[in-house]
Design an enzyme around this catalytic site. Structure first.
Site, short mmCIF file in Angstrom:
data_model
loop_
_atom_site.label_atom_id
_atom_site.label_comp_id
_atom_site.label_asym_id
_atom_site.label_seq_id
_atom_site.Cartn_x
_atom_site.Cartn_y
_atom_site.Cartn_z
N ARG A 18 14.04 -2.79 11.18
CA ARG A 18 12.92 -1.98 11.88
C ARG A 18 12.48 -3.14 12.91
O ARG A 18 12.00 -4.07 12.80
CB ARG A 18 11.63 -1.75 11.08
CG ARG A 18 11.87 -0.17 10.19
CD ARG A 18 10.89 -0.14 9.12
NE ARG A 18 9.56 -0.69 9.63
CZ ARG A 18 8.47 -0.76 8.86
NH1 ARG A 18 8.69 -0.16 7.40
NH2 ARG A 18 7.28 -1.22 9.08
N ARG A 76 -0.23 -8.16 13.49
CA ARG A 76 -0.76 -7.19 12.37
C ARG A 76 -1.77 -7.96 11.41
O ARG A 76 -2.70 -7.28 10.97
CB ARG A 76 0.46 -6.53 11.99
CG ARG A 76 0.92 -5.67 12.90
CD ARG A 76 2.44 -4.94 12.33
NE ARG A 76 2.03 -4.12 11.06
CZ ARG A 76 3.19 -3.88 10.15
NH1 ARG A 76 4.00 -4.30 10.13
NH2 ARG A 76 2.29 -3.02 9.00
N ARG A 95 -10.20 1.72 9.47
CA ARG A 95 -9.72 0.52 9.59
C ARG A 95 -10.76 -0.41 10.38
O ARG A 95 -10.72 -1.54 10.17
CB ARG A 95 -8.62 0.65 10.73
CG ARG A 95 -7.49 1.12 10.55
CD ARG A 95 -6.24 0.93 11.49
NE ARG A 95 -5.00 1.76 11.13
CZ ARG A 95 -3.93 1.22 10.69
NH1 ARG A 95 -3.99 0.38 10.07
NH2 ARG A 95 -3.03 2.13 10.50
N ARG A 108 12.95 -8.77 2.89
CA ARG A 108 13.14 -7.45 3.40
C ARG A 108 14.26 -7.19 4.70
O ARG A 108 15.03 -6.59 4.56
CB ARG A 108 11.98 -6.67 3.84
CG ARG A 108 12.18 -5.18 4.15
CD ARG A 108 10.68 -4.40 3.95
NE ARG A 108 10.20 -4.56 5.04
CZ ARG A 108 8.55 -4.62 5.44
NH1 ARG A 108 8.09 -4.30 4.16
NH2 ARG A 108 7.89 -4.94 6.33
N LYS A 129 0.89 -1.21 0.08
CA LYS A 129 -0.02 0.09 0.02
C LYS A 129 0.73 1.21 -0.13
O LYS A 129 0.52 2.18 -0.64
CB LYS A 129 -0.88 -0.04 1.22
CG LYS A 129 -1.76 -1.15 1.16
CD LYS A 129 -2.86 -1.00 2.34
CE LYS A 129 -2.15 -1.36 3.78
NZ LYS A 129 -1.82 -2.63 4.07
#
Length: 196
Positions: free
Chosen positions: A139, A150, A88, A127, A13
């Site tokens: 991260r 998530r 959301r 990643r 996104k």
């Protein structure tokens, strides 16, 4: 042109939002960025949000909706905007519909990036590997456990928006497993049709 993106974390996104902002010249409204801006501007709603965040609590839907309502009054939103991180949940979508109706506007398209969740985990692993290979810090939320949580939250809270917007005739599904360029082209085809 008012656009909403749906899709699980890692669906792309953010990448596609940057493309839309550049191609269509509409701002990307991120609820996190708007909250920080409202707090920095010390607007009445920003001060309310700051007190809640300082206490370590989540800002209520009402406050987030008020910040969005304030933000879309800005001149740069006149031609439209892309919403990122809102709505959301179905109650948030209903609030957004009410705000836009009051302003005689409406969501034009809800673009759902459909992806294979197993492939998302592979993307995440890649990643992490690439980040480490570049000698960069990974991260904090880039780990499989956080990612799985998530995904669960997305399935429980956000995925019900798919039938909600389908019922309004606004949902447009795009295969998010294609190349970045192919996904962008599919989104462009949808938005160009809306722009007419």
């Amino acid at each position: 042109m008012i656009v909403i993106f749906l899709g699980p974390p890692g669906a792309g996104k953010g990448t596609q939002a940057a493309h839309i902002v550049e191609r269509y010249g509409i701002p990307q409204l991120s609820t996190g960025d708007m909250l920080r801006a409202a707090v920095a501007a010390k607007s009445p709603v920003g001060l309310k949000a700051k007190a809640i965040m300082d206490a370590g609590n989540l800002v209520s839907d009402d406050i987030v909706a008020a910040i969005i309502e304030e933000r879309i009054e800005a001149d740069d939103c006149a031609p439209g905007f892309l919403l990122d991180g809102f709505p959301r949940t179905i109650p948030q979508a209903e609030m957004l519909d009410a705000i836009l109706t009051k302003k005689e506007r409406a969501v034009d398209a809800v673009v759902e990036l459909r992806v294979d969740e197993a492939a998302l985990i592979d993307r995440l692993r890649n990643r992490i590997k690439e980040t480490k290979a570049r000698g960069e810090e990974v991260r904090a939320d880039d780990n499989e456990e956080t990612f799985a949580k998530r995904l669960d939250v997305y399935r429980e809270q956000t995925a019900p928006l798919i039938p909600y917007y389908e019922g309004q005739g606004k949902l447009r599904a795009v295969d998010g497993m294609q190349t970045v360029e192919a996904v962008s082209a599919a989104i462009d085809a949808i938005l160009d049709q809306i722009q007419g």
